[in-house]
Design an enzyme around this catalytic site. Structure first.
Site, PDB file in Angstrom:
ATOM      1  N   SER A   1       0.819  -1.211   0.000  1.00 47.18           N
ATOM      2  CA  SER A   1       0.000   0.000   0.000  1.00 47.18           C
ATOM      3  C   SER A   1       0.850   1.257   0.000  1.00 47.18           C
ATOM      4  CB  SER A   1      -0.915   0.021   1.231  1.00 47.18           C
ATOM      5  OG  SER A   1      -0.138   0.017   2.427  1.00 47.18           O
TER       6      SER A   1
ATOM      7  N   HIS B   1      -3.523  -4.134  -5.085  1.00 48.89           N
ATOM      8  CA  HIS B   1      -3.711  -3.609  -3.730  1.00 48.89           C
ATOM      9  C   HIS B   1      -5.151  -3.798  -3.277  1.00 48.89           C
ATOM     10  CE1 HIS B   1      -3.967   0.056  -0.870  1.00 48.89           C
ATOM     11  NE2 HIS B   1      -3.662  -1.032  -0.199  1.00 48.89           N
TER      12      HIS B   1
ATOM     13  N   GLU C   1      -6.939  -1.800  -6.242  1.00 52.46           N
ATOM     14  CA  GLU C   1      -6.109  -0.993  -7.132  1.00 52.46           C
ATOM     15  C   GLU C   1      -5.145  -1.904  -7.898  1.00 52.46           C
ATOM     16  OE1 GLU C   1      -5.779   3.300  -4.878  1.00 52.46           O
ATOM     17  OE2 GLU C   1      -4.536   1.660  -4.120  1.00 52.46           O
TER      18      GLU C   1
ATOM     19  N   ASN D   1      -5.182   5.911  -1.102  1.00 54.61           N
ATOM     20  CA  ASN D   1      -4.396   6.406   0.032  1.00 54.61           C
ATOM     21  C   ASN D   1      -3.803   7.781  -0.228  1.00 54.61           C
ATOM     22  OD1 ASN D   1      -4.909   4.270   1.736  1.00 54.61           O
ATOM     23  ND2 ASN D   1      -3.100   3.108   1.112  1.00 54.61           N
TER      24      ASN D   1
END
Length: 292
Positions: free
Chosen positions: A120, A141, A153, A191
């Site tokens: 991540s 991800h 992702e 993120n």
């Protein structure tokens, strides 16, 4: 098009077991590698418990639970990964650890196996550079808990071949997930947007703007979020968030990503959230003065 009928997962921790469950629930045979048998047994037990909770809630049948568990086998021998169509790395979020295991995995499975990392925070391009034939490498991800979160992702490293990305995107659809293909940038997409927001909330809490409970209530009701930021941080793990946002800050040199002082103090104190039984909300919560 690759269907990845035989998959492997590196790591049987929180993310590894969630990913293994998702793959096995789709009918795929899954081999999970761990460093010792105790970790294998603990991971398998945790998958069983998660599925049992699904049975209790009426989301999973007893037969589905049994079938899913039967498709997962654990191993402490990388040679058992031979024959895998896809290997998803989900070991500890440290570059040195990943860079050590990935070349050994690549040697065990051969040049035609697609390799993916669930990182991540680390650069997928850097991880791809550790293995032969890096064009078969990409980021994949998943979000925690992987069986429940729909977004995945698919991260495009500089070396990633277009057909690898396309096949991973199709895999996500087959797993019932919604893929977002994103470039290899610090924080990727979700993120990249989430980390500054969580940092701002932690600083607002430290500044005495509101209690942790009131911050969660305000943002859940005011913005329609399903989970407030303080509860979310406890679920993610304060140490996990600190590592991710510090990594992004080191790469971007953007102050929005610098871990707030209170966050770092809480991590140092061992207040890591749900897994430690103490955090912003877990265990009754820790006020700013409690984490010094």
């Amino acid at each position: 098009m690759r269907r990845f009928e035989r998959a492997a997962v590196l790591g049987y921790g929180t993310m590894g077991r969630g990913i293994a469950q998702v793959l096995a629930s789709s009918g795929r045979a899954v081999t999970v590698y761990e460093t010792d048998q105790e970790r294998v047994d603990a991971g398998h037990a945790a998958v069983g418990d998660f599925l049992q909770e699904g049975v209790r809630r009426g989301k999973v049948s007893e037969q589905e639970r049994a079938d899913t568990l039967s498709r997962i086998r654990g191993t402490t021998d990388l040679a058992d990964l031979a024959g895998s169509d896809l290997v998803i790395e989900a070991v500890v979020e440290q570059h040195d650890v990943k860079a050590d295991v990935l070349p050994r995995v690549a040697d065990a499975v051969g040049p035609n196996t697609v390799l993916a990392s669930n990182t991540s925070a680390l650069a997928v391009t850097d991880l791809a550079a550790t293995v032969p034939h890096p064009e078969r490498f990409a980021g994949l991800h998943f979000f925690n808990p992987a069986p429940l979160m729909s977004i995945v992702e698919v991260v495009r490293a500089l070396q990633s071949a277009p057909d690898v990305l396309s096949d991973l995107e199709n895999l996500c659809h087959d797993l019932g997930k919604s893929p977002a293909v994103v470039p290899d940038r610090p924080g990727f997409l979700v993120n990249r947007l989430l980390m500054p927001y969580l940092n701002d909330v932690v600083q607002a809490y430290d500044d005495g703007l509101a209690s942790a409970e009131d911050l969660d209530t305000a943002l859940e009701l005011g913005l329609g979020y399903r989970v407030g930021p303080m509860r979310l941080l406890d679920m993610i793990g304060l140490d996990v968030h600190e590592h991710a946002t510090a990594s992004a800050h080191a790469q971007l040199h953007d102050s929005r990503f610098a871990p707030p002082p209170l966050l770092s103090r809480m991590v140092a104190a061992g207040y890591l959230g749900d897994k430690a039984g103490k955090g912003f909300r877990a265990g009754g919560g820790a006020g700013p003065d409690d984490a010094t």
